[in-house]
Enzyme design. Sequence first.
Site, PDB file in Angstrom:
ATOM      1  N   GLN A  38      12.359   7.611  34.353  1.00  0.00           N
ATOM      2  CA  GLN A  38      12.445   9.060  34.476  1.00  0.00           C
ATOM      3  C   GLN A  38      13.052   9.743  33.249  1.00  0.00           C
ATOM      4  OE1 GLN A  38      14.129   8.557  38.706  1.00  0.00           O
ATOM      5  NE2 GLN A  38      12.998  10.463  38.838  1.00  0.00           N
ATOM      6  N   HIS A  58      -0.925   6.562  33.360  1.00  0.00           N
ATOM      7  CA  HIS A  58      -2.000   6.648  32.364  1.00  0.00           C
ATOM      8  C   HIS A  58      -3.372   6.578  33.032  1.00  0.00           C
ATOM      9  CE1 HIS A  58       0.970   5.067  29.085  1.00  0.00           C
ATOM     10  NE2 HIS A  58       1.149   6.320  29.383  1.00  0.00           N
ATOM     11  N   ASP A  71       5.948   9.033  29.140  1.00  0.00           N
ATOM     12  CA  ASP A  71       5.876   8.458  27.787  1.00  0.00           C
ATOM     13  C   ASP A  71       7.056   8.889  26.918  1.00  0.00           C
ATOM     14  OD1 ASP A  71       3.490   7.435  28.638  1.00  0.00           O
ATOM     15  OD2 ASP A  71       2.235   8.401  27.116  1.00  0.00           O
ATOM     16  N   ARG A  96      25.442   6.393  36.578  1.00  0.00           N
ATOM     17  CA  ARG A  96      24.520   5.410  37.164  1.00  0.00           C
ATOM     18  C   ARG A  96      23.169   5.534  36.463  1.00  0.00           C
ATOM     19  NH1 ARG A  96      20.921   5.941  42.223  1.00  0.00           N
ATOM     20  NH2 ARG A  96      20.192   3.796  42.389  1.00  0.00           N
ATOM     21  N   HIS A 141      14.609   0.201  39.331  1.00  0.00           N
ATOM     22  CA  HIS A 141      14.327   1.562  39.826  1.00  0.00           C
ATOM     23  C   HIS A 141      12.826   1.807  39.615  1.00  0.00           C
ATOM     24  CE1 HIS A 141      16.477   5.531  40.828  1.00  0.00           C
ATOM     25  NE2 HIS A 141      15.181   5.789  40.926  1.00  0.00           N
ATOM     26  N   ASN A 185      16.669   0.028  43.941  1.00  0.00           N
ATOM     27  CA  ASN A 185      16.833   1.410  44.359  1.00  0.00           C
ATOM     28  C   ASN A 185      15.741   1.785  45.351  1.00  0.00           C
ATOM     29  OD1 ASN A 185      17.910   4.280  43.976  1.00  0.00           O
ATOM     30  ND2 ASN A 185      15.721   4.528  43.590  1.00  0.00           N
ATOM     31  N   GLU A 186      16.133   2.091  46.558  1.00  0.00           N
ATOM     32  CA  GLU A 186      15.233   2.596  47.601  1.00  0.00           C
ATOM     33  C   GLU A 186      14.045   1.680  47.910  1.00  0.00           C
ATOM     34  OE1 GLU A 186      14.084   6.661  47.050  1.00  0.00           O
ATOM     35  OE2 GLU A 186      16.127   7.383  47.281  1.00  0.00           O
ATOM     36  N   ASN A 325      21.488   6.879  49.413  1.00  0.00           N
ATOM     37  CA  ASN A 325      20.904   8.097  48.839  1.00  0.00           C
ATOM     38  C   ASN A 325      20.560   9.048  49.976  1.00  0.00           C
ATOM     39  OD1 ASN A 325      20.938   6.742  46.418  1.00  0.00           O
ATOM     40  ND2 ASN A 325      18.712   6.671  46.152  1.00  0.00           N
ATOM     41  N   TYR A 327      19.157  13.071  50.867  1.00  0.00           N
ATOM     42  CA  TYR A 327      18.632  14.364  50.434  1.00  0.00           C
ATOM     43  C   TYR A 327      18.379  15.330  51.591  1.00  0.00           C
ATOM     44  CZ  TYR A 327      17.943  12.469  45.771  1.00  0.00           C
ATOM     45  OH  TYR A 327      18.161  11.928  44.531  1.00  0.00           O
ATOM     46  N   GLU A 395      23.051   8.771  45.400  1.00  0.00           N
ATOM     47  CA  GLU A 395      22.257   9.944  44.999  1.00  0.00           C
ATOM     48  C   GLU A 395      22.400  11.028  46.042  1.00  0.00           C
ATOM     49  OE1 GLU A 395      18.053   9.483  44.047  1.00  0.00           O
ATOM     50  OE2 GLU A 395      18.474   7.553  43.101  1.00  0.00           O
TER      51      GLU A 395
HETATM   52  C1  NOJ Z   1      15.317   9.176  44.868  1.00  0.00           C
HETATM   53  C2  NOJ Z   1      14.917   8.371  43.692  1.00  0.00           C
HETATM   54  O1  NOJ Z   1      15.786   7.292  43.549  1.00  0.00           O
HETATM   55  C3  NOJ Z   1      14.867   9.167  42.395  1.00  0.00           C
HETATM   56  O2  NOJ Z   1      14.201   8.403  41.455  1.00  0.00           O
HETATM   57  C4  NOJ Z   1      14.196  10.494  42.649  1.00  0.00           C
HETATM   58  O3  NOJ Z   1      14.024  11.211  41.474  1.00  0.00           O
HETATM   59  C5  NOJ Z   1      15.007  11.260  43.642  1.00  0.00           C
HETATM   60  N1  NOJ Z   1      14.998  10.540  44.894  1.00  0.00           N
HETATM   61  C6  NOJ Z   1      14.503  12.671  43.926  1.00  0.00           C
HETATM   62  O4  NOJ Z   1      13.269  12.630  44.537  1.00  0.00           O
END
Ligand code: NOJ
Length: 486
Positions: A38, A58, A71, A96, A141, A185-186, A325, A327, A395
């Site tokens: 990212q 791509h 990229d 992190r 990740h 991660n996730e 994490n 949200y 997160e």
């Molecule tokens: C969780 C993910 O780990 C992360 O890569 C992502 O950008 C965020 N959620 C937000 O969607």
Amino acid sequence: MRASNILVFVISALTLSSCSGRKFPPGFKFGAATAAYQVEGAWNVSDKSPSIWDTFTHDHPEQILDGSNGDVACDSYHLWEQDIQLAKDLGLHFYRFSLSWPRLLPNGFANHISEDGSRYYNNLIDGLIANGIEPMITLFHWDLPQNLQDLGGMTNPLIAEWFGAYSRVAYTLFGDRVKTWSTFNEPLAICDVAYEGGKLAPGIASPETGIYLCAKNLMIAHATSYRIYNEEFRAKYNGKVGIVNHHVWFTPYSSEYEELTHLTRDLGFLYSHPIYSETGGWPPSVEAFVASKSEKEGYSTSRLPKFTAEEIEFVKGTADYYGFNYYTSRLVREANNSTVFAWPSNGNAELNVELIPDPNWDAGLDWLVSYPPGIRAQLNLIREYYGNVEIIITENGFSTSTDELDDVTRTQYFRDHLEQVLLANTEDGVNVTGYTAWSLIDNYEWNSGYTSRFGIVRVDFTDPLRSRTPRASAEYYADVIRHHSL
Ligand code: NOJ
């Protein structure tokens, strides 16, 4: 508007609460996060090989909202010193970030370690430490080396061996300075979301079986990595290794959906139960559900592969903390024919559940609806399931479609969620020891490309220098960290 004026404006626009001034416990740590694909860019620099995200973006720009790719992203491969400076200005206790497996091991295997790759991460780690910031590393990740994908990737049981070997290299190179690690991660995104519809790399839809082959292999790979750390590194480095799970807080749409909600929650613990429960293995309700469904569908065995007794023991207890994490939240009810199964997917097609936001919650961008009490409720649920395990919020954050500096909604989101974390800790006694804002900087948001901004620091993606400017939320967060209170 000058940054300090913006902060005054934003803070006066915030809804304050009774928690203002209440302290986080001493030792509670604040950080911010990013991930390699990212932010790093430099996708083909030096001997780095492509990851599945390079290939996917791509080959399938149509899967990305703005047709973009990582990229260049934030060009953190070249601008890492600026990222450290931002982290320092914020007063972060830890940062992190993730390692790009194909940058460190261009063959995917441990037979060749990239000098440039290891130099890059050594510089980043040393730079952070020199500025008083602890590095926290995620090993995976989502950017699997493409050549390992060509051999089956997460659906090949040998992934455990490959991931173990990669982990050993990372622990050997960086373990003297890095004390907090997470393996994956996730898993929910890596297995369920990716294989459900093929919308995330590697772009393979296998909703019935791929998801669960991935799930089981991932658990064994995680445990392999943990055990390597335990046996070969713990005595000299004394660090912590865990895994990071994404949870959506689920509540019933109405009382008739209590049981369905429990099952939905249990499925959300698919990647926790084998590690943190006393019995080990898959959550029993989910194991029974998928086994009976598979039988009706005519499969000869459950689509969710069983663990052997030996594997159950191998995976059980393999975490030193619980990475969480958070949200958003959803109400749970039974799906009907018109239900569209969309993210935050949690096996909703499998369970035939519809996950919907309450209309009273604050709508954010796309799937991200803000419901702050959800983070506290889920923290309590983790404790209810697995006892008073140490939890690190790895997160939490909020996205916008515009790139304004006076980000009132994001700041409010942080304030409200931090308050709930504080209450979980001080009122409920949940052993939550750290909080990580997602994200330090705007970055490549997977299928949303650059259209969804999560940074407390704005990145100008039209600027070849990828200039970075802290938003009001960054100043707010710095203030929280400085005072160790809201
Ligand atoms: C969780 C993910 O780990 C992360 O890569 C992502 O950008 C965020 N959620 C937000 O969607």
